[in-house]
Design an enzyme around this catalytic site. Structure first.
Site, PDB file in Angstrom:
ATOM      1  N   GLN A   1       0.826  -1.224   0.000  1.00 16.93           N
ATOM      2  CA  GLN A   1       0.000   0.000   0.000  1.00 16.93           C
ATOM      3  C   GLN A   1       0.856   1.270   0.000  1.00 16.93           C
ATOM      4  O   GLN A   1       0.327   2.360  -0.159  1.00 16.93           O
ATOM      5  CB  GLN A   1      -0.941   0.019   1.211  1.00 16.93           C
TER       6      GLN A   1
ATOM      7  N   CYS B   1     -16.356 -11.224   6.273  1.00 15.64           N
ATOM      8  CA  CYS B   1     -17.356 -12.274   6.444  1.00 15.64           C
ATOM      9  C   CYS B   1     -16.638 -13.606   6.570  1.00 15.64           C
ATOM     10  O   CYS B   1     -16.157 -14.155   5.596  1.00 15.64           O
ATOM     11  CB  CYS B   1     -18.303 -12.290   5.259  1.00 15.64           C
TER      12      CYS B   1
END
Ligand code: PLP
Length: 392
Positions: free
Chosen positions: A179, A325
């Site tokens: 990043q 999730c």
């Protein structure tokens, strides 16, 4: 409907200039760089240029650049290389907030018998440097610490850490700079970092290409074995067109970084300020004084991040949530949990991540839509009702 793409830490659009240089490699310059004939030689040239361009962005030597298939492969290669090159050392140090590319591999290695120290962070997501330095010993094969966090944008002082942990006895320092590359000035010539991972699709090159910087003299062992590509350091026919694209993307990043960082930061700051002003019970996560200029992680208390994402998507807005999730249950991300973000806020966390493609109009759209969305969701939230009743 206009797309407002604010999920650039997940992936970026391939830049037009990058695509332009990539297409001839697929259509015309299609030889295998390992072949002895002229088509092979023709393909070799752009590969060399790409290596020089990636090296230039990092202040490295071209021979120090190894092309891989992605950031994840670069991370695994670095960790594996350190452990293979230092077989007597059975200790690894990393952080609790790494990307799964590092975290999952370290957890796997822990099960295989390595001792792994996961360094904690504080409320702002800053590393506990005392705990980190106390953990280092002559047994430490590798310290792997990300340069900037993908969720909050918090920047870690990896150059200072690299020097310190090596002076304390660690064999190798690696940083996952996936990043950071293209957003932070990097100069490996003046650094104690031994290995650095990057990924093409985070800086406007295609998916499926990455690179690993390996400082000259660093003991290395390949992760993939087979052919002699990359001077025997990574087997497998090169993803030629994508490597060429990565080279061009790095060149563009070097040209535009300073100007774009300023522009993108102004957009991000306007977004953040506007949301905090119009949405009560919201706050920004991360080290606000030391963050990537493009990243905003913002928590809206008492709402579900997934519901926010779905409703924003109705307006063409793409962002991501601070939940993952896992096995059917929505768990707040490991990064927010490590920072101690309260459960009621971690669930309602959204990451906006900008790039050179974003405009003022994008920010206006979010500022127009999001306060209404949060308000609607809060009206349906039993937690919000409870919190308001408690306050009254
Ligand atoms: N490391 C960090 C910090 C990331 O953000 C990502 C991707 O999101 C990766 C590693 C993995 O990169 P790739 O998708 O190229 O494997």
């Amino acid at each position: 409907m206009r797309t407002v793409y604010l999920d650039n830490n997940a992936t970026t659009r391939v830049a037009d200039e990058v695509l332009e240089e990539m297409i001839p490699c697929l259509r015309d310059v299609f030889g295998n760089p390992s072949s002895m004939h002229h088509k092979g030689a023709e393909a070799g040239e752009p590969l060399n240029l790409a290596r020089r361009r990636v090296a230039a962005l990092l202040g490295a030597q071209p021979e120090e650049i190894l092309f891989t298939s992605c950031g994840t492969e670069s991370d695994s290669t670095a960790i594996n290389a350190a452990l293979t090159a230092h077989p007597d050392r059975k200790h690894i140090i990393t952080t609790m907030v790494e990307h799964p590319a590092v975290l999952s591999y370290c957890e796997y290695l822990e099960k295989k018998g390595y001792r792994v120290t996961f360094v904690p962070v504080d409320k702002k997501g800053c590393l506990d440097l005392k705990a980190l330095y106390a953990a280092v010993s002559e047994e430490t094969a590798i310290v792997s610490i990300m340069w900037a966090n993908n969720e909050t944008g918090t920047i870690f002082p990896v150059e200072e850490i690299a020097k310190k942990v090596k002076s304390l006895g660690a064999a190798v320092f690696h940083t996952d700079a996936v990043q950071a590359v293209g957003k932070i000035d990097i100069d490996m010539a003046d650094s104690a970092i031994d290995m650095l991972s990057l990924s093409g699709h985070k800086l406007h090159a295609p998916k499926g290409v990455g690179a690993l910087y390996i400082r000259k003299g660093t003991k290395f062992a390949p992760f993939l074995m087979g052919g002699h590509q990359e001077k025997g350091r990574r087997a497998g026919t090169e993803n030629h067109s994508s490597i060429v694209a990565l080279g061009r993307a790095c060149e563009l990043a070097a040209e535009k970084m300073e100007e774009e960082n300023t522009r993108v930061k102004a957009l991000r700051d306007r977004l953040e300020k506007g949301l905090l002003e119009t949405i009560p019970n919201s706050f920004v996560n991360g080290d606000l004084d030391n963050r990537l200029p493009n990243t905003c992680s913002i928590s809206f208390e008492y709402v579900e991040g997934e519901a926010i994402l779905l409703m924003m998507n109705e307006f063409g807005i793409c962002a991501s949530s601070g939940s993952a999730c896992t096995s059917g249950s929505l768990e707040p991300s490991h990064v927010l949990r490590a920072m101690g973000v309260p459960f009621t806020a971690a669930h309602g966390t959204i990451r906006f991540s900008l790039s050179i493609d974003n405009t003022d109009e994008d920010i206006d759209t979010v500022l127009e839509c999001l306060p209404g969305i949060i308000n609607t969701l809060r009206q349906m939230s039993p937690f919000w009702a409870e919190a308001m009743a408690a306050k009254a």
